[in-house]
Motif scaffolding. Structure first.
Motif, PDB file in Angstrom:
ATOM      1  N   HIS A 267       4.005 -32.912 132.548  1.00 51.28           N
ATOM      2  CA  HIS A 267       3.817 -34.335 132.288  1.00 51.28           C
ATOM      3  C   HIS A 267       2.848 -34.986 133.267  1.00 51.28           C
ATOM      4  O   HIS A 267       1.955 -35.725 132.872  1.00 51.28           O
ATOM      5  N   ALA A 268       3.018 -34.700 134.553  1.00 55.95           N
ATOM      6  CA  ALA A 268       2.269 -35.432 135.580  1.00 55.95           C
ATOM      7  C   ALA A 268       1.038 -34.710 136.108  1.00 55.95           C
ATOM      8  O   ALA A 268       0.127 -35.362 136.620  1.00 55.95           O
ATOM      9  N   CYS A 269       0.977 -33.395 135.996  1.00 53.66           N
ATOM     10  CA  CYS A 269      -0.065 -32.649 136.711  1.00 53.66           C
ATOM     11  C   CYS A 269      -0.956 -31.785 135.824  1.00 53.66           C
ATOM     12  O   CYS A 269      -2.146 -31.630 136.094  1.00 53.66           O
TER      13      CYS A 269
ATOM     14  N   GLY B 219       1.171 -40.173 146.293  1.00 60.93           N
ATOM     15  CA  GLY B 219       0.008 -40.972 145.949  1.00 60.93           C
ATOM     16  C   GLY B 219      -0.816 -40.406 144.812  1.00 60.93           C
ATOM     17  O   GLY B 219      -1.921 -40.880 144.558  1.00 60.93           O
ATOM     18  N   HIS B 220      -0.298 -39.403 144.109  1.00 63.20           N
ATOM     19  CA  HIS B 220      -1.112 -38.707 143.117  1.00 63.20           C
ATOM     20  C   HIS B 220      -0.311 -38.468 141.834  1.00 63.20           C
ATOM     21  O   HIS B 220       0.104 -37.344 141.546  1.00 63.20           O
ATOM     22  N   HIS B 221      -0.042 -39.511 141.089  1.00 68.06           N
ATOM     23  CA  HIS B 221       0.564 -39.445 139.756  1.00 68.06           C
ATOM     24  C   HIS B 221       2.042 -39.052 139.701  1.00 68.06           C
ATOM     25  O   HIS B 221       2.520 -38.686 138.637  1.00 68.06           O
ATOM     26  N   ALA B 222       2.754 -39.102 140.786  1.00 69.73           N
ATOM     27  CA  ALA B 222       4.192 -38.814 140.750  1.00 69.73           C
ATOM     28  C   ALA B 222       4.925 -39.782 141.691  1.00 69.73           C
ATOM     29  O   ALA B 222       5.441 -39.384 142.725  1.00 69.73           O
ATOM     30  N   PRO B 223       4.983 -41.061 141.330  1.00 66.47           N
ATOM     31  CA  PRO B 223       5.615 -42.036 142.218  1.00 66.47           C
ATOM     32  C   PRO B 223       7.145 -41.940 142.270  1.00 66.47           C
ATOM     33  O   PRO B 223       7.754 -42.375 143.236  1.00 66.47           O
ATOM     34  N   ASP B 224       7.766 -41.348 141.261  1.00 66.06           N
ATOM     35  CA  ASP B 224       9.222 -41.244 141.210  1.00 66.06           C
ATOM     36  C   ASP B 224       9.718 -40.125 142.131  1.00 66.06           C
ATOM     37  O   ASP B 224       9.301 -38.971 141.988  1.00 66.06           O
ATOM     38  N   PRO B 225      10.611 -40.435 143.079  1.00 67.35           N
ATOM     39  CA  PRO B 225      11.105 -39.408 144.016  1.00 67.35           C
ATOM     40  C   PRO B 225      11.803 -38.232 143.325  1.00 67.35           C
ATOM     41  O   PRO B 225      11.651 -37.090 143.750  1.00 67.35           O
TER      42      PRO B 225
END
Length: 109
Positions: free
Chosen positions: A52-54, A86-92
């Motif tokens: 999804h994110a990468c 800081g690179h498309h994955a702000p959710d911990p």
């Protein structure tokens, strides 16, 4: 006429219920331990999070994590955490899943 029941065997005696109360914390710990995802499950969730994110820009997770292979696992996790924050994955939670997935890819190498 009521039947004779010795005082030590009364099923309603409160002293009989104490052992089950003592087991309640152990049962709670067991339930929490079983509910906690294992690294294999975290890596599977991480695969979906990575997709999804990468994966749109970074097709190979192995190539992405290979540059972190020579540093200690703790430093690697911190570096990946900083990168992903800081690179498309702000959710911990999503970051933790992606890091678990990347760590699993590194172990396969």
């Amino acid at each position: 006429m009521t039947p004779f029941v010795p005082s030590g065997s009364n099923p309603l005696d409160r002293r009989r219920r104490k052992p089950t109360r003592a087991l309640a914390p152990a049962l709670a710990v067991l339930v929490l331990a079983l509910a906690t995802p294992t690294p294999a499950f975290a890596a599977e969730d991480g695969k979906a999070a990575y997709a999804h994110a990468c994966a749109g820009c970074h097709r190979s997770a192995v190539r992405l994590v290979a540059r972190y292979a020579l540093i200690s696992p703790e430093d690697r996790r911190m570096a990946l955490e900083d990168l992903l924050r800081g690179h498309h994955a702000p959710d911990p939670a999503e970051r933790a899943q992606i890091i678990a997935f990347l760590e699993a890819q590194l172990r396969k190498r």
